[in-house]
Design an enzyme around this catalytic site. Structure first.
Site, PDB file in Angstrom:
ATOM      1  N   PRO A 173     -70.981 -30.338  29.031  1.00  0.00           N
ATOM      2  CA  PRO A 173     -71.718 -29.202  29.598  1.00  0.00           C
ATOM      3  C   PRO A 173     -73.158 -29.506  30.031  1.00  0.00           C
ATOM      4  O   PRO A 173     -73.818 -28.637  30.595  1.00  0.00           O
ATOM      5  CB  PRO A 173     -71.721 -28.175  28.455  1.00  0.00           C
ATOM      6  CG  PRO A 173     -71.422 -28.945  27.215  1.00  0.00           C
ATOM      7  CD  PRO A 173     -70.640 -30.147  27.613  1.00  0.00           C
ATOM      8  N   TYR A 225     -77.926 -30.482  40.575  1.00  0.00           N
ATOM      9  CA  TYR A 225     -77.961 -29.339  39.656  1.00  0.00           C
ATOM     10  C   TYR A 225     -77.658 -28.029  40.388  1.00  0.00           C
ATOM     11  O   TYR A 225     -76.886 -27.197  39.881  1.00  0.00           O
ATOM     12  CB  TYR A 225     -79.320 -29.255  38.936  1.00  0.00           C
ATOM     13  CG  TYR A 225     -79.267 -28.366  37.718  1.00  0.00           C
ATOM     14  CD1 TYR A 225     -78.964 -28.885  36.459  1.00  0.00           C
ATOM     15  CD2 TYR A 225     -79.466 -26.991  37.823  1.00  0.00           C
ATOM     16  CE1 TYR A 225     -78.862 -28.075  35.341  1.00  0.00           C
ATOM     17  CE2 TYR A 225     -79.366 -26.154  36.717  1.00  0.00           C
ATOM     18  CZ  TYR A 225     -79.067 -26.705  35.480  1.00  0.00           C
ATOM     19  OH  TYR A 225     -78.969 -25.889  34.375  1.00  0.00           O
ATOM     20  N   LYS A 247     -71.740 -27.815  34.868  1.00  0.00           N
ATOM     21  CA  LYS A 247     -70.828 -27.936  36.011  1.00  0.00           C
ATOM     22  C   LYS A 247     -69.407 -27.411  35.752  1.00  0.00           C
ATOM     23  O   LYS A 247     -68.597 -27.335  36.685  1.00  0.00           O
ATOM     24  CB  LYS A 247     -70.732 -29.409  36.450  1.00  0.00           C
ATOM     25  CG  LYS A 247     -72.022 -29.945  37.017  1.00  0.00           C
ATOM     26  CD  LYS A 247     -72.277 -29.374  38.411  1.00  0.00           C
ATOM     27  CE  LYS A 247     -73.698 -29.533  38.862  1.00  0.00           C
ATOM     28  NZ  LYS A 247     -74.419 -28.303  39.097  1.00  0.00           N
ATOM     29  N   HIS A 264     -83.052 -18.767  38.864  1.00  0.00           N
ATOM     30  CA  HIS A 264     -83.901 -19.820  38.301  1.00  0.00           C
ATOM     31  C   HIS A 264     -84.189 -20.863  39.373  1.00  0.00           C
ATOM     32  O   HIS A 264     -83.275 -21.456  39.928  1.00  0.00           O
ATOM     33  CB  HIS A 264     -83.221 -20.470  37.093  1.00  0.00           C
ATOM     34  CG  HIS A 264     -83.446 -19.695  35.822  1.00  0.00           C
ATOM     35  ND1 HIS A 264     -83.471 -20.264  34.587  1.00  0.00           N
ATOM     36  CD2 HIS A 264     -83.682 -18.381  35.633  1.00  0.00           C
ATOM     37  CE1 HIS A 264     -83.704 -19.337  33.673  1.00  0.00           C
ATOM     38  NE2 HIS A 264     -83.826 -18.177  34.280  1.00  0.00           N
ATOM     39  N   TYR A 274     -84.088 -28.730  28.819  1.00  0.00           N
ATOM     40  CA  TYR A 274     -83.157 -29.798  28.413  1.00  0.00           C
ATOM     41  C   TYR A 274     -84.003 -30.837  27.682  1.00  0.00           C
ATOM     42  O   TYR A 274     -84.860 -31.476  28.297  1.00  0.00           O
ATOM     43  CB  TYR A 274     -82.510 -30.440  29.635  1.00  0.00           C
ATOM     44  CG  TYR A 274     -81.457 -29.586  30.307  1.00  0.00           C
ATOM     45  CD1 TYR A 274     -80.118 -29.730  29.989  1.00  0.00           C
ATOM     46  CD2 TYR A 274     -81.802 -28.645  31.274  1.00  0.00           C
ATOM     47  CE1 TYR A 274     -79.136 -28.957  30.615  1.00  0.00           C
ATOM     48  CE2 TYR A 274     -80.834 -27.866  31.902  1.00  0.00           C
ATOM     49  CZ  TYR A 274     -79.501 -28.031  31.556  1.00  0.00           C
ATOM     50  OH  TYR A 274     -78.532 -27.261  32.171  1.00  0.00           O
TER      51      TYR A 274
HETATM   52  P1  RFL Z   1     -60.313 -21.353  31.118  1.00  0.00           P
HETATM   53  O1  RFL Z   1     -61.567 -20.557  31.070  1.00  0.00           O
HETATM   54  O2  RFL Z   1     -60.017 -22.259  29.987  1.00  0.00           O
HETATM   55  O3  RFL Z   1     -59.124 -20.340  31.357  1.00  0.00           O
HETATM   56  C1  RFL Z   1     -57.784 -20.758  31.269  1.00  0.00           C
HETATM   57  C2  RFL Z   1     -56.952 -19.574  30.847  1.00  0.00           C
HETATM   58  O4  RFL Z   1     -55.590 -19.957  30.810  1.00  0.00           O
HETATM   59  C3  RFL Z   1     -54.981 -19.426  29.634  1.00  0.00           C
HETATM   60  N1  RFL Z   1     -53.824 -20.264  29.312  1.00  0.00           N
HETATM   61  C4  RFL Z   1     -52.549 -19.927  29.594  1.00  0.00           C
HETATM   62  N2  RFL Z   1     -52.022 -18.842  30.173  1.00  0.00           N
HETATM   63  C5  RFL Z   1     -50.683 -18.791  30.304  1.00  0.00           C
HETATM   64  N3  RFL Z   1     -49.859 -19.772  29.872  1.00  0.00           N
HETATM   65  C6  RFL Z   1     -50.322 -20.886  29.290  1.00  0.00           C
HETATM   66  N4  RFL Z   1     -49.521 -21.863  28.882  1.00  0.00           N
HETATM   67  C7  RFL Z   1     -51.736 -20.995  29.131  1.00  0.00           C
HETATM   68  N5  RFL Z   1     -52.564 -21.934  28.596  1.00  0.00           N
HETATM   69  C8  RFL Z   1     -53.800 -21.476  28.714  1.00  0.00           C
HETATM   70  C9  RFL Z   1     -56.088 -19.458  28.596  1.00  0.00           C
HETATM   71  O5  RFL Z   1     -55.865 -18.528  27.528  1.00  0.00           O
HETATM   72  C10 RFL Z   1     -57.295 -19.095  29.439  1.00  0.00           C
HETATM   73  O6  RFL Z   1     -57.560 -17.718  29.450  1.00  0.00           O
HETATM   74  O7  RFL Z   1     -60.272 -22.274  32.456  1.00  0.00           O
HETATM   75  P2  RFL Z   1     -60.863 -21.968  33.935  1.00  0.00           P
HETATM   76  O8  RFL Z   1     -60.489 -20.597  34.402  1.00  0.00           O
HETATM   77  O9  RFL Z   1     -60.507 -23.146  34.749  1.00  0.00           O
HETATM   78  O10 RFL Z   1     -62.446 -21.913  33.751  1.00  0.00           O
HETATM   79  C11 RFL Z   1     -63.165 -23.057  33.442  1.00  0.00           C
HETATM   80  C12 RFL Z   1     -64.352 -22.695  32.552  1.00  0.00           C
HETATM   81  O11 RFL Z   1     -63.940 -21.812  31.521  1.00  0.00           O
HETATM   82  C13 RFL Z   1     -64.947 -23.950  31.927  1.00  0.00           C
HETATM   83  O12 RFL Z   1     -65.113 -24.973  32.906  1.00  0.00           O
HETATM   84  C14 RFL Z   1     -66.295 -23.746  31.282  1.00  0.00           C
HETATM   85  O13 RFL Z   1     -66.343 -22.660  30.428  1.00  0.00           O
HETATM   86  C15 RFL Z   1     -66.615 -25.027  30.523  1.00  0.00           C
HETATM   87  N6  RFL Z   1     -67.583 -24.807  29.493  1.00  0.00           N
HETATM   88  C16 RFL Z   1     -68.859 -24.674  29.864  1.00  0.00           C
HETATM   89  N7  RFL Z   1     -69.185 -24.849  31.167  1.00  0.00           N
HETATM   90  C17 RFL Z   1     -70.461 -24.724  31.560  1.00  0.00           C
HETATM   91  O14 RFL Z   1     -70.736 -24.866  32.761  1.00  0.00           O
HETATM   92  N8  RFL Z   1     -71.453 -24.445  30.610  1.00  0.00           N
HETATM   93  C18 RFL Z   1     -71.141 -24.245  29.284  1.00  0.00           C
HETATM   94  O15 RFL Z   1     -72.016 -23.968  28.492  1.00  0.00           O
HETATM   95  C19 RFL Z   1     -69.820 -24.375  28.865  1.00  0.00           C
HETATM   96  N9  RFL Z   1     -69.477 -24.205  27.566  1.00  0.00           N
HETATM   97  C20 RFL Z   1     -67.183 -24.677  28.138  1.00  0.00           C
HETATM   98  C21 RFL Z   1     -68.152 -24.355  27.183  1.00  0.00           C
HETATM   99  C22 RFL Z   1     -65.852 -24.873  27.734  1.00  0.00           C
HETATM  100  C23 RFL Z   1     -65.461 -24.768  26.397  1.00  0.00           C
HETATM  101  N10 RFL Z   1     -64.084 -25.036  26.054  1.00  0.00           N
HETATM  102  C24 RFL Z   1     -63.098 -25.263  27.090  1.00  0.00           C
HETATM  103  C25 RFL Z   1     -63.581 -25.269  24.784  1.00  0.00           C
HETATM  104  C26 RFL Z   1     -67.793 -24.200  25.849  1.00  0.00           C
HETATM  105  C27 RFL Z   1     -66.450 -24.401  25.441  1.00  0.00           C
HETATM  106  C28 RFL Z   1     -66.137 -24.192  23.992  1.00  0.00           C
HETATM  107  C1  PHB Z   2     -75.531 -22.032  28.726  1.00  0.00           C
HETATM  108  O1  PHB Z   2     -76.402 -21.178  28.965  1.00  0.00           O
HETATM  109  O2  PHB Z   2     -74.575 -21.806  27.971  1.00  0.00           O
HETATM  110  C2  PHB Z   2     -75.652 -23.385  29.338  1.00  0.00           C
HETATM  111  C3  PHB Z   2     -76.635 -23.601  30.296  1.00  0.00           C
HETATM  112  C4  PHB Z   2     -76.776 -24.861  30.850  1.00  0.00           C
HETATM  113  C5  PHB Z   2     -75.944 -25.883  30.441  1.00  0.00           C
HETATM  114  C6  PHB Z   2     -74.958 -25.662  29.496  1.00  0.00           C
HETATM  115  C7  PHB Z   2     -74.812 -24.402  28.935  1.00  0.00           C
HETATM  116  O3  PHB Z   2     -76.115 -27.123  30.981  1.00  0.00           O
END
Ligand code: RFL
Ligand code: PHB
Length: 389
Positions: free
Chosen positions: A292, A384, A296, A72, A200
């Site tokens: 989100p 971004y 980032k 993109h 957005y």
């Molecule tokens: P994760 O992905 O949370 O993985 C951590 C892993 O550790 C495990 N864990 C344990 N394992 C052993 N012992 C323990 N005591 C433990 N406690 C936890 C968990 O089961 C898990 O598998 O962290 P990581 O690897 O740092 O990755 C970060 C990303 O996942 C996160 O920054 C993003 O997904 C944030 N986020 C989003 N980011 C975006 O850029 N765009 C999004 O649209 C977006 N949507 C989201 C999100 C985060 C969400 N969370 C945390 C609730 C939507 C949600 C719902």
């Molecule tokens: C997504 O595709 O889930 C997404 C993309 C951009 C964002 C947040 C979430 O800023």
């Protein structure tokens, strides 16, 4: 068991670190509290910065991403029916890639399997011991039996609710937090995206985001109340609300269908300092959370992994601890800028319950400035696509 690095958490941060280290001959074990299917069922981030894409390539796991990911070169910002584009390519020479976190994680698990890497699932009661000594170890329980891993270093990649951050004593750790008074309701639907770039959208009814995973998989979000639950929202109610929040020309083209996933995420900004205590290093969501809006979350996790990986290489290959000694400082310098961008973009486009008429005028002026000012657009685009590592 003895390993050079014990990685807690089998999400994208932990798996990426494990795979990168493996390619450099450094052995690790990954302890994951849940099952692999559970980790792969979480629908999260969708946008990869070039820095993250390059790490996937360096880890040797980019084949499917390079084939199926979508480049993109810009995004649409809208407010009411007013809309404008921000062209990343013209403004920065760079772009982002659409490739879901679920796919990133699946590719990493497949690579760990192919390399014979050890990932221990259903690891309960993970406890980090003596992290402030030269001989740390980690204990955990599987099927009722306690196990012990001795290691040189512990990487805390266990997300916001993990055990690693809480291992750092309170008199060493300082936490900074902002909780936003709203959440995002997200749905995934097997429908073509409404537009070929992300939209957005700020509106008088609140924020909306039109995103995607591929030509027939769309990801849409609307800002919602924290007291809502996904069951409160029928698919029809979601689509009606989305249409009202995006410019008419897109609302008219929106193709709707049944949702295949629906969830609500609260929005939070959070940073813990320092990100290192002795031989324990925090990475990704274990150390920081962003709302989100700037896409980032996953990308800041990737930059942490870059700094830690480089530091560990320097330690094991050159016998020099400068990289790991400066890990926290380097990672935090970049994190705070991503925190600022995510916070500012959230403020730019969301409705807050206590906004005064003056606040609303300021918000509109901010959007108009971004629309009309080349320098502001350049700064937005640079943030971004991702600040340099
Ligand atoms: P994760 O992905 O949370 O993985 C951590 C892993 O550790 C495990 N864990 C344990 N394992 C052993 N012992 C323990 N005591 C433990 N406690 C936890 C968990 O089961 C898990 O598998 O962290 P990581 O690897 O740092 O990755 C970060 C990303 O996942 C996160 O920054 C993003 O997904 C944030 N986020 C989003 N980011 C975006 O850029 N765009 C999004 O649209 C977006 N949507 C989201 C999100 C985060 C969400 N969370 C945390 C609730 C939507 C949600 C719902
Ligand atoms: C997504 O595709 O889930 C997404 C993309 C951009 C964002 C947040 C979430 O800023």
């Amino acid at each position: 068991m003895r390993r050079q690095v014990c990685i807690i958490g089998g999400g994208p941060s932990g798996l990426l670190l494990s795979q990168l280290l493996h390619r450099q001959g450094i052995d690790s074990v990954v302890l994951e509290r849940k099952t692999r299917d559970y980790v792969l069922s979480r629908i999260r981030a969708g946008i990869l910065e070039t820095g993250m894409v390059n790490l996937m390539r360096e880890a040797g796991v980019s084949e499917r991403m390079d084939r199926e990911g979508y480049i993109h070169e810009g995004t649409v910002i809208a407010h009411g029916d007013d809309r404008f584009g921000i062209n990343f390519k013209d403004l920065t020479g760079d772009h982002v890639m659409i490739y879901g976190q679920t796919e990133v994680t699946r590719d990493l698990y497949d690579a760990r399997d192919a390399a014979g890497g050890t990932v221990i699932f259903n690891a309960e009661g993970v406890t980090i011991h003596d992290a402030d000594s030269d001989a740390p170890y980690v204990t955990y329980i599987t099927e009722g039996t306690e196990h012990r891993i001795d290691c040189d270093f512990v990487a805390g990649c266990d997300g916001f609710h993990g055990v690693s951050r809480r291992t750092i004593p309170l008199d060493v750790r300082r936490e900074y937090e902002k909780v936003y008074p709203f959440g995002w309701l997200g749905i995934l639907s097997e429908t073509p995206p409404v537009h070929d770039e992300l939209i957005y959208a700020g509106s008088d009814r609140g924020f909306a985001l039109c995103s995607m995973r591929n030509d027939n998989l769309s990801r849409y979000y609307v800002q919602c109340s924290l007291s809502d639950s996904p069951e409160d929202w029928t698919d029809d109610a979601f689509w009606d609300e989305l249409r009202k929040r995006i410019p008419q020309e897109f609302a008219d083209q929106l193709i709707t269908g049944p949702s295949i996933e629906k969830s609500i995420a609260p929005l939070r900004s959070f940073v813990t300092e320092p990100m290192r205590w002795g031989r324990l290093f925090l990475c990704g969501d274990a150390a920081h959370i962003v709302p989100p809006t700037g896409a980032k979350g996953l990308n800041t996790a990737a930059s942490d992994i870059h700094y830690l990986y480089q530091g560990l290489l320097q330690f094991y290959h050159e016998g020099d601890s400068e990289g790991i000694d400066r890990y926290s400082e380097k990672a935090l310098a970049r994190i705070w800028k991503a925190e600022r961008f995510s916070w500012a973009t959230t403020n730019l486009l969301h409705r807050y319950p206590d906004q005064s008429p003056f606040d609303l005028k300021m918000q509109k002026a901010d959007v108009a400035f971004l629309r009309d000012n080349h320098a502001a657009q350049t700064a937005f685009a640079q943030n971004y696509v991702g600040l340099p590592y």
